[in-house]
Design an enzyme around this catalytic site. Structure first.
Site, PDB file in Angstrom:
ATOM      1  N   ASP A  58     -28.804  14.023 -42.469  1.00  0.00           N
ATOM      2  CA  ASP A  58     -29.458  12.852 -41.884  1.00  0.00           C
ATOM      3  C   ASP A  58     -30.830  13.275 -41.392  1.00  0.00           C
ATOM      4  O   ASP A  58     -31.367  14.299 -41.838  1.00  0.00           O
ATOM      5  CB  ASP A  58     -28.587  12.296 -40.739  1.00  0.00           C
ATOM      6  CG  ASP A  58     -28.623  10.779 -40.662  1.00  0.00           C
ATOM      7  OD1 ASP A  58     -29.710  10.242 -40.418  1.00  0.00           O
ATOM      8  OD2 ASP A  58     -27.556  10.154 -40.859  1.00  0.00           O
ATOM      9  N   HIS A 116     -31.676   8.173 -35.814  1.00  0.00           N
ATOM     10  CA  HIS A 116     -30.519   7.821 -36.647  1.00  0.00           C
ATOM     11  C   HIS A 116     -29.483   8.939 -36.657  1.00  0.00           C
ATOM     12  O   HIS A 116     -28.282   8.711 -36.464  1.00  0.00           O
ATOM     13  CB  HIS A 116     -30.990   7.505 -38.067  1.00  0.00           C
ATOM     14  CG  HIS A 116     -29.920   6.937 -38.945  1.00  0.00           C
ATOM     15  ND1 HIS A 116     -29.087   7.715 -39.713  1.00  0.00           N
ATOM     16  CD2 HIS A 116     -29.556   5.645 -39.173  1.00  0.00           C
ATOM     17  CE1 HIS A 116     -28.257   6.943 -40.386  1.00  0.00           C
ATOM     18  NE2 HIS A 116     -28.519   5.667 -40.076  1.00  0.00           N
ATOM     19  N   SER A 351     -23.679   3.049 -41.517  1.00  0.00           N
ATOM     20  CA  SER A 351     -24.089   4.370 -41.051  1.00  0.00           C
ATOM     21  C   SER A 351     -23.154   4.881 -39.966  1.00  0.00           C
ATOM     22  O   SER A 351     -22.989   6.089 -39.802  1.00  0.00           O
ATOM     23  CB  SER A 351     -25.517   4.323 -40.488  1.00  0.00           C
ATOM     24  OG  SER A 351     -26.468   4.444 -41.503  1.00  0.00           O
TER      25      SER A 351
END
Length: 932
Positions: A58, A116, A351
């Site tokens: 990520d 994120h 996600s």
């Protein structure tokens, strides 16, 4: 879900949908994933994924967030672009993103911290903080070792803004479409694009994945995926048809490396509300070998409905599950000094359902540390709570992950699987499988649920089918425990296996099933805790319809409950079942020594393989136990036929030396210097009380020669055959012997004699019971003996009277006697060394005729064996000891002989009757001689 993008790209919008709330305050309700996936606090405290290595690919991990796990491991890797630029990818480096904001005077680029990866990592392993909102539960797998790799290389904020401006300038020339065309999507697709920029991006993702694989992670979370291009799988297939031929795609190579490393890959399905997921979640469709290692993740809301933004499982349904996607996650917001302020924010997206699944894999890996990655995957899939249409469907796949159920074991295996168990374990879920399950490992696996299985192979350790189980085929090469287990086709076992019966019913053979038994059997001790003699403890095998069984067991493991009470557990092999029954030992108060020894053996044989198969012996045992009908088998199993034969042989060897004495006496008192003679003897012995008959036949050829008046030499070659008959046995003893004797007269009427004996014997025996051959065998042996004798001669009034005393030493040897048969005996080699005292007296009177003479005579001999009263032997049957002894004692024997000799010219002939007296036996010999 994080969408693949550069700084920004109008065709690749950010898929992770964020409410972008400010940092959570104490009054806010926190959305935790644990209640939805049924991970209670007690279960979480027991299984936290401790020690399990997980990877996250990520960006924006914000590694200094205070709620991050102490087991977070940021990784660094590098990549050189085709232009020679060396890029450093440091997961601990703060990363920025820019968001274009339209204003009246144009587009403004607003920078912010990229977070994120922090949100994803927090769902997996963040520390709990009950002071945040109404209680933040932290990550699902707090004990996991979390390795994180980024796909964003190190850039300053200024560099990020500069690159974003270049992208924005390039984008001004492109048509502003709400829905990009397939060609445009292909140009920007991670897998399908041939553009240089996308090739670099593929290399970035591949480099990060390879770095994670270098650390031997168990599973890698991938909260990223290209756009789902269509609801129609046919369109998707056509779009990606080229990727199967692109063998040099570094990203696909990294994916294949993960498969070869047995690493699981979790991919977010995507947030386009499409009926098909992004291509990364569809990879097993194009590369079937990936299916065992990949999971597609869709998102559900708090009502456990498919989230409005989530793509469906679609064509990935067979490897797809759902998890909550609306969660509070870790975040950092830059203050006016661009320093991060840490907290939580609520976000939505696949996600965040993906890391819930990845973390759950770690929990299951800790719970089932002995299972392979694929088996852990199958456990998570098959224990999911079914949502939507019944069964695996296009929306939810297998359903919503359910850790409460998953920790109790899989409910299916999706391929042939080998379970290598390294610690004792119980699975309580019902297990159904159309594939072969092979049990390995030296520990026990208990299946406590209701099971429907196709093929089970127990190769190592123990498999306990505690719950109600139906199985088509079982092969047992180790230890299988059953409890009313139904076999539809076949059960087979090897000699090293063990079948354990846990309940009142063991194996149930249905339809035309065949049960092939081998190895050992164990009846659970608890089944006999309160049993008494005559009770059935278990039905080991039950046949239904046209089912059959064959074979038997080598051992029934001793039951401690019964052994303490002097009871025995017997197996009854019947036509339609095999039962285990508790009984007392067999007894017969009237049995003699051999009968009692036979009973002891028969009781011992009840715990040997002979008793644990369908046979006449097992049938006899059932009759003996249920009806008390022994039918004298305790006498038939005795090996006293061999003991009697050896006792006879020892006596016969003694008699051979005594006969040599008689030949010397005859030769000495014969007027001829040299005589050659032949002799034949027949004997019949009968001992009715001992049920023994002996028939003896002997033929001799001898020569005598006088060296002088005082010395006589004698040599005799004999062949003899003895036939012994008993109610349950018969034997034949053959012997060839050579006796050499010398008689020498001393002064004053004294004389001495010396005799040597050499013999070889062959022995055969057969034991039987009714029509059954218990055992048959043959063996050979040898004899070496000698006698020294001294005597005195009286000759009053033409009578000859010779009293004498002899001492014999005889060694009799027999090789081992090993029978073949249904109750065959094994007897070791035997050796006897006998010392005998033999007093004797002979009387003879000669009457002269015109051309010869006639001489009646009487002889009396007595044998007393100094060592050993009776012959006893020790044999074994099936490893159990059997003691046998001769039924006729020959250690003391009185022998009387009456005969007459007729001399005519150079011819002599003689006939005599021989009477021997031993205990319970009166043999009579008829002898004829012809002298020349």
């Amino acid at each position: 879900m994080y969408k693949i993008k550069h700084s920004f790209n109008k065709t690749l919008i950010a898929i992770s949908i964020s409410s972008f709330l400010s940092i959570a305050y104490a009054t806010e309700s926190i959305e935790n994933p644990q209640p939805i996936i049924q991970l209670s606090e007690s279960l979480s405290s027991k299984y936290s994924g401790k020690g399990v290595k997980l990877g996250v690919m990520d960006e924006g991990f914000m590694v200094k967030h205070p709620r991050h796990s102490s087991h977070l491991h940021p990784l660094i890797h590098q990549l050189t672009t085709p232009e020679g630029e060396v890029r450093i990818y440091d997961a601990s480096y703060p990363q920025f993103e820019v968001n274009p904001v339209e204003k009246e005077d144009g587009i403004d680029l607003i920078p912010s911290l990229e977070t994120h990866g922090a949100g994803v990592a927090g769902i997996i392993a963040a520390q709990a903080d009950k002071t945040l909102g109404d209680g933040y539960s932290g990550g699902i797998a707090k004990g996991a070792e979390l390795y994180v790799a980024t796909k964003s290389y190190k850039r300053t904020l200024e560099k990020v803004i500069q690159d974003a401006k270049k992208e924005l300038e390039n984008a001004k020339d492109e048509e502003d479409e709400k829905t990009p065309s397939l060609d445009q999507m292909a140009k920007n697709d991670l897998l399908a694009s041939k553009e240089k920029e996308m090739a670099i991006e593929r290399a970035e993702w591949a480099s990060g994945l390879n770095k994670l694989l270098d650390n031997n992670v168990f599973a890698i979370n991938n909260s990223w995926n290209p756009f789902s291009i269509s609801d129609d799988i046919n369109v998707v297939d056509k779009f990606y048809q080229s990727i199967k031929q692109n063998k040099h795609n570094p990203l696909l190579q990294a994916i294949m490396r993960a498969k070869n490393s047995n690493t699981l890959l979790v991919f977010a399905a995507g947030n386009e509300s499409k009926k098909q997921p992004g291509v990364m979640a569809l990879l097993p469709r194009y590369f079937p070998e990936l299916e065992k290692n990949l999971i597609s993740a869709v998102a559900v809301d708090k009502e456990q409905k498919i989230a409005s933004y989530s793509n469906h499982c679609g064509a990935s349904k067979n490897w797809c599950v759902a998890a909550p996607g609306d969660l509070h996650v870790l975040i950092g917001v830059a203050d006016e000094h661009k320093k991060p302020q840490y907290g939580l924010t609520k976000e939505q997206g696949t996600s965040f359902s993906a890391p819930a699944i990845t973390a759950s894999l770690a929990v299951l890996k800790e719970r089932f540390d002995y299972l392979t990655a694929t088996q852990i995957r199958d456990t998570l899939l098959t224990t999911a709570t079914d949502l939507g249409e019944k069964g695996v469907d296009n929306v939810y796949g297998w359903g919503l992950i359910n850790l409460k159920k998953a920790v109790n074991g899989p409910t299916q295996f999706l391929n042939d699987e080998t379970i290598t168990v390294t610690r004792d374990d119980h699975w309580s879920n019902p297990l159904a499988s159309q594939f072969k399950i092979t049990k390995k490992g030296d520990k026990s696996l208990h299946l406590d649920g209701e099971n429907h299985l196709d093929t089970v192979a127990v190769e190592e350790g123990r498999l306990a089918l505690n719950g109600k189980t139906k199985v088509k085929t079982i092969s047992n090469h180790a230890n299988l425990a059953v409890n009313g287990t139904e076999v539809e086709q076949n059960y087979s076992s090897s000699g090293q296996s063990q079948l354990e019966v846990l309940g009142k019913s063991g194996l149930i053979a249905n339809a035309q099933a065949n049960i092939h038994l081998a190895g050992s059997l164990k009846i659970d001790d608890k089944l006999t805790e309160k049993t008494e003699a005559g009770d059935v403890s278990a039905t080991v095998v039950q046949l239904k319809d046209k089912a059959t069984y064959q074979g038997g067991f080598t051992q029934l493991v001793e039951n401690e409950n019964l052994a303490k009470r002097g009871l025995i557990q017997d197996l009854y092999f019947k036509e339609s079942e095999i039962i285990a029954k508790v009984n007392k030992p067999l007894t017969d108060e009237k049995a003699d020594t051999n009968g009692q020894a036979g009973l002891a053996l028969l009781n011992a044989l009840r715990t040997t393989p002979i008793a644990y198969r369908r046979s006449w012996y097992n049938g006899w045992l059932q009759s003996a136990l249920e009806q008390r009908k022994l039918d004298n088998l305790h006498y038939a199993v005795s090996n006293n036929i061999y003991a009697d034969s050896l006792e006879l042989l020892r006596s016969q060897n003694r008699k051979g030396l005594t006969q040599a004495q008689q030949h010397l006496f005859t030769a000495y008192h014969t007027p001829l210097q040299t005589t050659v003679w032949a002799e034949h003897l027949n004997q019949k012995q009968s001992a009715s009380s001992k049920h023994t008959d002996v028939k003896h036949h002997q033929s001799q050829l001898g020569v005598n020669h006088k060296l002088a008046d005082k010395t006589v030499l004698s040599a005799t070659l004999s062949q003899q055959k003895n036939r012994l008959e008993k109610p349950f046995a018969q034997a034949t003893l053959k012997q060839t012997a050579l006796n050499i004797g010398l008689r020498y007269h001393l002064d004053n009427a004294w004389f001495s004699e010396a005799t040597l004996q050499f013999a070889r014997q062959k022995y055969q025996q057969s034991r039987r019971f009714a029509s059954h051959q218990l055992g048959t065998a043959e063996t050979r042996g040898s004899t070496l003996g000698g006698e020294m004798r001294i005597g005195y001669q009286f000759m009053p009034n033409q009578w000859i009277i010779e009293p004498s005393l002899g001492v014999q030493w005889i060694q009799t040897k027999m090789n081992g006697l090993n029978e073949s048969g249904e109750l065959a005996t094994q007897t070791a080699a035997m050796r006897y060394r006998d010392v005998n005292i033999v007093p004797s007296v002979k009387l003879q009177r000669t009457f002269q005729l015109e051309q010869g003479s006639i001489s009646p005579y009487i002889g009396l001999n007595y044998l007393h064996r100094l060592n050993g009263k009776i012959t006893k032997i020790t044999s074994n049957i099936a490893g159990k000891t059997l003691h046998s002894e001769a039924t006729t004692k020959r250690n003391r024997q009185l022998n009387g002989e009456v005969g007459v000799k007729l001399h005519y010219k150079n011819w002599f002939t003689a006939m005599n009757l021989d009477y021997s007296r031993v205990k319970s036996c009166k043999p009579i010999w008829l002898e004829s001689k012809c002298w020349l």
